[in-house]
Scaffold this motif. Structure first.
Motif, mmCIF file in Angstrom:
data_model
loop_
_atom_site.group_PDB
_atom_site.id
_atom_site.type_symbol
_atom_site.label_atom_id
_atom_site.label_comp_id
_atom_site.label_asym_id
_atom_site.label_seq_id
_atom_site.Cartn_x
_atom_site.Cartn_y
_atom_site.Cartn_z
ATOM 1 N N ALA A 156 0.831 -1.208 0.000
ATOM 2 C CA ALA A 156 0.000 0.000 0.000
ATOM 3 C C ALA A 156 0.863 1.254 0.000
ATOM 4 O O ALA A 156 0.604 2.224 -0.730
ATOM 5 N N LEU A 157 1.908 1.269 0.830
ATOM 6 C CA LEU A 157 2.816 2.412 0.897
ATOM 7 C C LEU A 157 3.583 2.584 -0.404
ATOM 8 O O LEU A 157 3.811 3.707 -0.874
ATOM 9 N N HIS A 158 3.980 1.472 -0.999
ATOM 10 C CA HIS A 158 4.706 1.511 -2.269
ATOM 11 C C HIS A 158 3.848 2.122 -3.378
ATOM 12 O O HIS A 158 4.343 2.891 -4.214
ATOM 13 N N LEU A 159 2.556 1.805 -3.367
ATOM 14 C CA LEU A 159 1.642 2.283 -4.410
ATOM 15 C C LEU A 159 1.094 3.674 -4.112
ATOM 16 O O LEU A 159 0.510 4.313 -4.981
ATOM 17 N N GLY A 160 1.263 4.137 -2.881
ATOM 18 C CA GLY A 160 0.691 5.417 -2.497
ATOM 19 C C GLY A 160 -0.817 5.343 -2.306
ATOM 20 O O GLY A 160 -1.536 6.337 -2.504
ATOM 21 N N ALA A 161 -1.306 4.181 -1.944
ATOM 22 C CA ALA A 161 -2.745 3.984 -1.757
ATOM 23 C C ALA A 161 -3.215 4.681 -0.489
ATOM 24 O O ALA A 161 -2.499 4.753 0.510
ATOM 25 N N THR A 162 -4.443 5.196 -0.533
ATOM 26 C CA THR A 162 -5.028 5.836 0.648
ATOM 27 C C THR A 162 -6.102 4.960 1.292
ATOM 28 O O THR A 162 -6.565 5.270 2.395
ATOM 29 N N ALA A 163 -6.501 3.896 0.597
ATOM 30 C CA ALA A 163 -7.519 2.998 1.148
ATOM 31 C C ALA A 163 -7.332 1.600 0.569
ATOM 32 O O ALA A 163 -6.731 1.420 -0.504
ATOM 33 N N THR A 164 -7.844 0.640 1.294
ATOM 34 C CA THR A 164 -7.774 -0.752 0.837
ATOM 35 C C THR A 164 -9.132 -1.423 1.036
ATOM 36 O O THR A 164 -9.949 -0.990 1.854
ATOM 37 N N ILE A 165 -9.337 -2.488 0.269
ATOM 38 C CA ILE A 165 -10.488 -3.369 0.465
ATOM 39 C C ILE A 165 -9.954 -4.795 0.486
ATOM 40 O O ILE A 165 -9.185 -5.192 -0.404
ATOM 41 N N LEU A 166 -10.313 -5.536 1.506
ATOM 42 C CA LEU A 166 -9.886 -6.922 1.644
ATOM 43 C C LEU A 166 -10.912 -7.821 0.977
ATOM 44 O O LEU A 166 -12.124 -7.601 1.101
ATOM 45 N N VAL A 167 -10.425 -8.827 0.266
ATOM 46 C CA VAL A 167 -11.336 -9.748 -0.429
ATOM 47 C C VAL A 167 -10.786 -11.164 -0.337
ATOM 48 O O VAL A 167 -9.604 -11.392 -0.597
ATOM 49 N N HIS A 168 -11.638 -12.092 0.045
ATOM 50 C CA HIS A 168 -11.239 -13.500 -0.070
ATOM 51 C C HIS A 168 -12.460 -14.345 -0.425
ATOM 52 O O HIS A 168 -13.598 -13.892 -0.289
ATOM 53 N N ASN A 169 -12.201 -15.521 -0.911
ATOM 54 C CA ASN A 169 -13.291 -16.397 -1.356
ATOM 55 C C ASN A 169 -13.500 -17.547 -0.382
ATOM 56 O O ASN A 169 -12.595 -17.927 0.364
ATOM 57 N N HIS A 170 -14.695 -18.091 -0.395
ATOM 58 C CA HIS A 170 -15.030 -19.298 0.359
ATOM 59 C C HIS A 170 -15.435 -20.377 -0.645
ATOM 60 O O HIS A 170 -16.562 -20.365 -1.145
ATOM 61 N N PRO A 171 -14.532 -21.284 -0.975
ATOM 62 C CA PRO A 171 -14.850 -22.340 -1.950
ATOM 63 C C PRO A 171 -16.042 -23.201 -1.545
ATOM 64 O O PRO A 171 -16.707 -23.778 -2.399
ATOM 65 N N SER A 172 -16.322 -23.260 -0.257
ATOM 66 C CA SER A 172 -17.443 -24.069 0.234
ATOM 67 C C SER A 172 -18.789 -23.495 -0.166
ATOM 68 O O SER A 172 -19.804 -24.199 -0.158
ATOM 69 N N GLY A 173 -18.810 -22.206 -0.523
ATOM 70 C CA GLY A 173 -20.071 -21.556 -0.847
ATOM 71 C C GLY A 173 -20.736 -20.912 0.349
ATOM 72 O O GLY A 173 -21.746 -20.207 0.215
ATOM 73 N N ASN A 174 -20.190 -21.119 1.544
ATOM 74 C CA ASN A 174 -20.740 -20.534 2.768
ATOM 75 C C ASN A 174 -20.276 -19.080 2.906
ATOM 76 O O ASN A 174 -19.084 -18.809 2.963
ATOM 77 N N LEU A 175 -21.213 -18.156 2.978
ATOM 78 C CA LEU A 175 -20.868 -16.736 3.034
ATOM 79 C C LEU A 175 -20.588 -16.225 4.443
ATOM 80 O O LEU A 175 -20.058 -15.125 4.609
ATOM 81 N N ASN A 176 -20.932 -16.982 5.455
ATOM 82 C CA ASN A 176 -20.766 -16.503 6.823
ATOM 83 C C ASN A 176 -19.285 -16.334 7.184
ATOM 84 O O ASN A 176 -18.481 -17.246 6.978
ATOM 85 N N PRO A 177 -18.910 -15.165 7.740
ATOM 86 C CA PRO A 177 -17.510 -14.964 8.156
ATOM 87 C C PRO A 177 -17.184 -15.806 9.374
ATOM 88 O O PRO A 177 -18.014 -15.959 10.278
ATOM 89 N N SER A 178 -15.986 -16.347 9.397
ATOM 90 C CA SER A 178 -15.537 -17.125 10.546
ATOM 91 C C SER A 178 -15.003 -16.180 11.613
ATOM 92 O O SER A 178 -14.801 -14.983 11.371
ATOM 93 N N ALA A 179 -14.743 -16.721 12.797
ATOM 94 C CA ALA A 179 -14.140 -15.919 13.861
ATOM 95 C C ALA A 179 -12.774 -15.409 13.419
ATOM 96 O O ALA A 179 -12.394 -14.260 13.711
ATOM 97 N N ALA A 180 -12.037 -16.255 12.683
ATOM 98 C CA ALA A 180 -10.715 -15.848 12.183
ATOM 99 C C ALA A 180 -10.844 -14.707 11.178
ATOM 100 O O ALA A 180 -10.014 -13.791 11.155
ATOM 101 N N ASP A 181 -11.891 -14.732 10.338
ATOM 102 C CA ASP A 181 -12.128 -13.654 9.375
ATOM 103 C C ASP A 181 -12.350 -12.335 10.104
ATOM 104 O O ASP A 181 -11.823 -11.288 9.710
ATOM 105 N N LYS A 182 -13.119 -12.375 11.161
ATOM 106 C CA LYS A 182 -13.427 -11.165 11.931
ATOM 107 C C LYS A 182 -12.185 -10.626 12.637
ATOM 108 O O LYS A 182 -11.941 -9.417 12.650
ATOM 109 N N GLN A 183 -11.403 -11.523 13.222
ATOM 110 C CA GLN A 183 -10.177 -11.106 13.917
ATOM 111 C C GLN A 183 -9.181 -10.480 12.948
ATOM 112 O O GLN A 183 -8.553 -9.453 13.245
ATOM 113 N N LEU A 184 -9.042 -11.101 11.771
ATOM 114 C CA LEU A 184 -8.109 -10.593 10.769
ATOM 115 C C LEU A 184 -8.536 -9.217 10.274
ATOM 116 O O LEU A 184 -7.703 -8.321 10.087
ATOM 117 N N THR A 185 -9.827 -9.035 10.084
ATOM 118 C CA THR A 185 -10.347 -7.742 9.642
ATOM 119 C C THR A 185 -10.009 -6.644 10.645
ATOM 120 O O THR A 185 -9.585 -5.547 10.277
#
Length: 233
Positions: free
Chosen positions: A170-199
């Protein structure tokens, strides 16, 4: 044996109106069916089937859905009689080019205005993968995409993420904002506890660098979950 029956049905031996190549030249690509376009790729059918008939059969096994067809491996395609390694490789390569073109077109013109626009950008990239990937989208002051970075690629149920590497980029690109994105191959959209902690870790790290974390999107093949929309950011 009848000599006609023993001859491979190559495109040049078909009747004029049945030749996909000629049809494309005379009428344009939009007038060809998916099976006819695939037939141009593989060139010939088998002893008992034309290339179009063979491709209709292959598409039928994929539910007549190109996205499903794109999931098939070379080995999967070779299970169809008349499809050898060369033809299977050609089909896989063509569908992968189509997927990449879709992803690049989205990246070139994308201004992020909502969670749905993130889904449109990233679904062609990670929505149909059999494994989990974690990406970071970097934005400028106008919320236009500067770059997209695959931070990690993992297994079916998770992936390791290096937050320091994400913000170094982000610093290298001079970005002022980010959006995190990951996929769930299982098809389940519910965030896990680990997803929430990482966010939360990303948000805290971003605040110290004055780089906003605008959202965290979980993507499946057909839908998405937005942390921002759900009030979790």
């Amino acid at each position: 044996m009848d000599s006609v029956k023993s001859t491979s049905f190559t495109i040049k031996n078909w009747a004029e109106e049945d030749r996909p190549r000629e049809k494309l030249l005379q009428k344009g690509r939009e007038f060809l069916s998916n099976a006819e376009l695939l037939a141009i790729l593989i060139g010939s059918g088998s002893r008992n089937e034309t290339a179009v008939e063979l491709c209709q059969k292959i598409l039928g096994k994929a539910g007549n859905n190109l996205n499903e067809l794109g999931r098939l491996s070379v080995k999967d395609l070779m299970e169809n009689k008349g499809i050898g390694q060369a033809k299977a490789l050609t089909i896989v390569a063509a569908l992968e080019l189509g997927r990449r073109r879709r992803a690049e077109e989205a990246l070139e013109k994308k201004k992020i205005s909502s969670s749905s626009s993130v889904f449109e950008l990233m679904q062609p990239v990670i929505g149909e993968l059999p494994h989990e990937e974690f990406h970071v989208i970097y934005l400028n002051n106008s919320n236009k995409v500067i770059d997209r970075y695959a931070l990690s690629k993992g297994g079916i149920t998770g992936t390791l993420v290096d937050i320091r590497l994400a913000f170094k980029q982000a610093l290298h690109l001079g970005a002022t904002a980010t959006i995190l994105v990951h996929n769930h191959p299982s098809g389940n959209l519910n965030p896990s506890a680990a997803d929430k902690q990482l966010t939360q870790k990303f948000k805290t790290a971003g605040e110290s660098l004055d780089i906003k974390v605008l959202d965290h999107i979980i993507i499946t093949e057909k839908s998405y979950y937005s942390f921002a929309d759900e009030g979790l950011l």
